[in-house]
Design a protein around this motif. Structure first.
Motif, PDB file in Angstrom:
ATOM      1  N   ASP A 100       0.842  -1.208   0.000  1.00 43.65           N
ATOM      2  CA  ASP A 100       0.000   0.000   0.000  1.00 43.65           C
ATOM      3  C   ASP A 100       0.874   1.254   0.000  1.00 43.65           C
ATOM      4  OD1 ASP A 100      -2.283  -1.588   0.214  1.00 43.65           O
ATOM      5  OD2 ASP A 100      -2.267  -1.516   2.402  1.00 43.65           O
ATOM      6  N   ALA A 137       2.551   6.447  -7.059  1.00 43.21           N
ATOM      7  CA  ALA A 137       1.545   7.312  -7.688  1.00 43.21           C
ATOM      8  C   ALA A 137       1.927   8.781  -7.572  1.00 43.21           C
ATOM      9  CB  ALA A 137       0.177   7.077  -7.048  1.00 43.21           C
ATOM     10  N   GLN A 161     -15.861  -2.885 -11.470  1.00 47.59           N
ATOM     11  CA  GLN A 161     -14.947  -3.389 -12.485  1.00 47.59           C
ATOM     12  C   GLN A 161     -14.749  -4.897 -12.337  1.00 47.59           C
ATOM     13  OE1 GLN A 161     -11.695  -0.640 -11.485  1.00 47.59           O
ATOM     14  NE2 GLN A 161     -11.867   0.256 -13.518  1.00 47.59           N
ATOM     15  N   LEU A 205      -8.649  -6.414  -5.677  1.00 49.80           N
ATOM     16  CA  LEU A 205      -8.611  -5.245  -6.566  1.00 49.80           C
ATOM     17  C   LEU A 205      -7.156  -4.880  -6.881  1.00 49.80           C
ATOM     18  CD1 LEU A 205     -11.346  -2.878  -5.051  1.00 49.80           C
ATOM     19  CD2 LEU A 205     -11.401  -3.964  -7.307  1.00 49.80           C
ATOM     20  N   ALA A 206      -6.328  -4.865  -5.837  1.00 50.58           N
ATOM     21  CA  ALA A 206      -4.921  -4.515  -6.021  1.00 50.58           C
ATOM     22  C   ALA A 206      -4.221  -5.535  -6.914  1.00 50.58           C
ATOM     23  CB  ALA A 206      -4.224  -4.436  -4.662  1.00 50.58           C
ATOM     24  N   LEU A 243      -7.349  -3.362 -10.578  1.00 50.81           N
ATOM     25  CA  LEU A 243      -8.625  -2.675 -10.721  1.00 50.81           C
ATOM     26  C   LEU A 243      -8.812  -1.690  -9.571  1.00 50.81           C
ATOM     27  CD1 LEU A 243     -10.851  -5.752 -11.691  1.00 50.81           C
ATOM     28  CD2 LEU A 243      -9.722  -4.132 -13.224  1.00 50.81           C
ATOM     29  N   GLN A 244      -9.795  -0.798  -9.706  1.00 49.11           N
ATOM     30  CA  GLN A 244     -10.004   0.234  -8.690  1.00 49.11           C
ATOM     31  C   GLN A 244     -11.355   0.140  -8.008  1.00 49.11           C
ATOM     32  OE1 GLN A 244      -9.372   3.799 -11.023  1.00 49.11           O
ATOM     33  NE2 GLN A 244      -7.212   3.885 -10.467  1.00 49.11           N
ATOM     34  N   ARG A 245     -12.348  -0.433  -8.692  1.00 47.77           N
ATOM     35  CA  ARG A 245     -13.698  -0.450  -8.130  1.00 47.77           C
ATOM     36  C   ARG A 245     -14.324  -1.835  -8.200  1.00 47.77           C
ATOM     37  NH1 ARG A 245     -13.138   3.920 -11.226  1.00 47.77           N
ATOM     38  NH2 ARG A 245     -14.164   2.943 -13.002  1.00 47.77           N
ATOM     39  N   THR A 259     -10.440  -5.531  -1.227  1.00 44.37           N
ATOM     40  CA  THR A 259      -9.319  -4.587  -1.349  1.00 44.37           C
ATOM     41  C   THR A 259      -8.101  -5.286  -1.922  1.00 44.37           C
ATOM     42  OG1 THR A 259     -10.095  -3.254   0.517  1.00 44.37           O
ATOM     43  CG2 THR A 259      -7.767  -3.054  -0.086  1.00 44.37           C
ATOM     44  N   ARG A 284       2.769   1.667  -3.326  1.00 47.27           N
ATOM     45  CA  ARG A 284       1.847   2.029  -4.410  1.00 47.27           C
ATOM     46  C   ARG A 284       1.497   3.519  -4.321  1.00 47.27           C
ATOM     47  NH1 ARG A 284      -1.611  -1.770  -3.695  1.00 47.27           N
ATOM     48  NH2 ARG A 284      -0.828  -3.157  -5.313  1.00 47.27           N
TER      49      ARG A 284
END
Length: 208
Positions: A60, A67, A189, A179-180, A184-186, A176, A63
């Motif tokens: 986390d 970003a 998706q 997704l990682a 993906l983010q949502r 969570t 990442r």
């Protein structure tokens, strides 16, 4: 910079690194939130990051820094050998993956080599990452795969928890994580991805 929630481990590594004439510890942190603040202030060249932290994971943290455009070279420090963790670490640009059982002088050498631009990953790690690139679900745990399917079935987090016999918070944690791992983010998706996979498997050639 060293990020580990165990003070004894953190101080031990700091002492080893500082003992080297060409290396210097510029900051320490025990949580993701604290590490984010300190990393922004000191802009470390190399970061030794524990995988398990009180308010999240080393993944986390890395990442989030990636970003923001951080140039810090990550070294993942952990007490266990986990192929999934290796794959996730590579996704956030990890340059080395070392166990806490490594000898002190070896940690300093790993830091030195990563700072010099080397990538210290074995063939097994690289092969696993290539395989994961072909299947976004390759690194999911069995529990995460079950959650993935149930999301595709349109179930809510509460309904998934009841079906699997786990707390809703556990379901959220699984989501969570998956997704990682899938990039993906949502949640929507994930549902769309499952639907696409099912459509592809059901599709048959039309009769002439």
């Amino acid at each position: 910079m060293i990020v580990d929630d165990h003070e004894i481990v953190r101080r031990g590594i700091a002492e080893i690194v500082d003992r080297a004439e060409d290396l210097k510890v510029v900051a320490e942190a025990a949580t993701v939130s604290d590490a984010l603040v300190r990393a922004r202030l000191v802009n470390p060249d190399v970061m030794l990051v524990d995988l398990q932290l009180p308010d999240g994971t080393g993944i986390d943290l890395l990442r989030a820094l990636k970003a923001e455009g951080s140039k810090a070279l990550p070294i993942i420090l952990t007490s266990f050998d986990d192929d999934t963790a290796v794959s996730e670490a590579l996704q956030v640009g990890a340059k080395a993956f070392v166990l806490k059982s490594v000898r002190g002088n070896e940690i300093a050498e790993v830091v030195r080599q990563v700072a010099d631009g080397q990538v210290l990953l074995d063939d097994r790690t690289i092969t696993a990452r290539k395989n994961d690139a072909d299947d976004p679900t390759a690194s999911l745990t069995p529990s995460e795969r079950k959650v993935l399917v149930l999301i595709g079935d349109g179930l809510s987090n509460r309904e998934i928890g009841e079906k699997l016999g786990v707390a809703e918070k556990t379901v959220k944690n699984h989501i969570t994580s998956l997704l990682a791992k899938m990039g993906l983010q949502r949640r929507t998706q994930v549902a769309a991805w499952v639907a696409g996979q099912r459509a592809a498997s059901w599709r048959t050639p039309r009769d002439n």
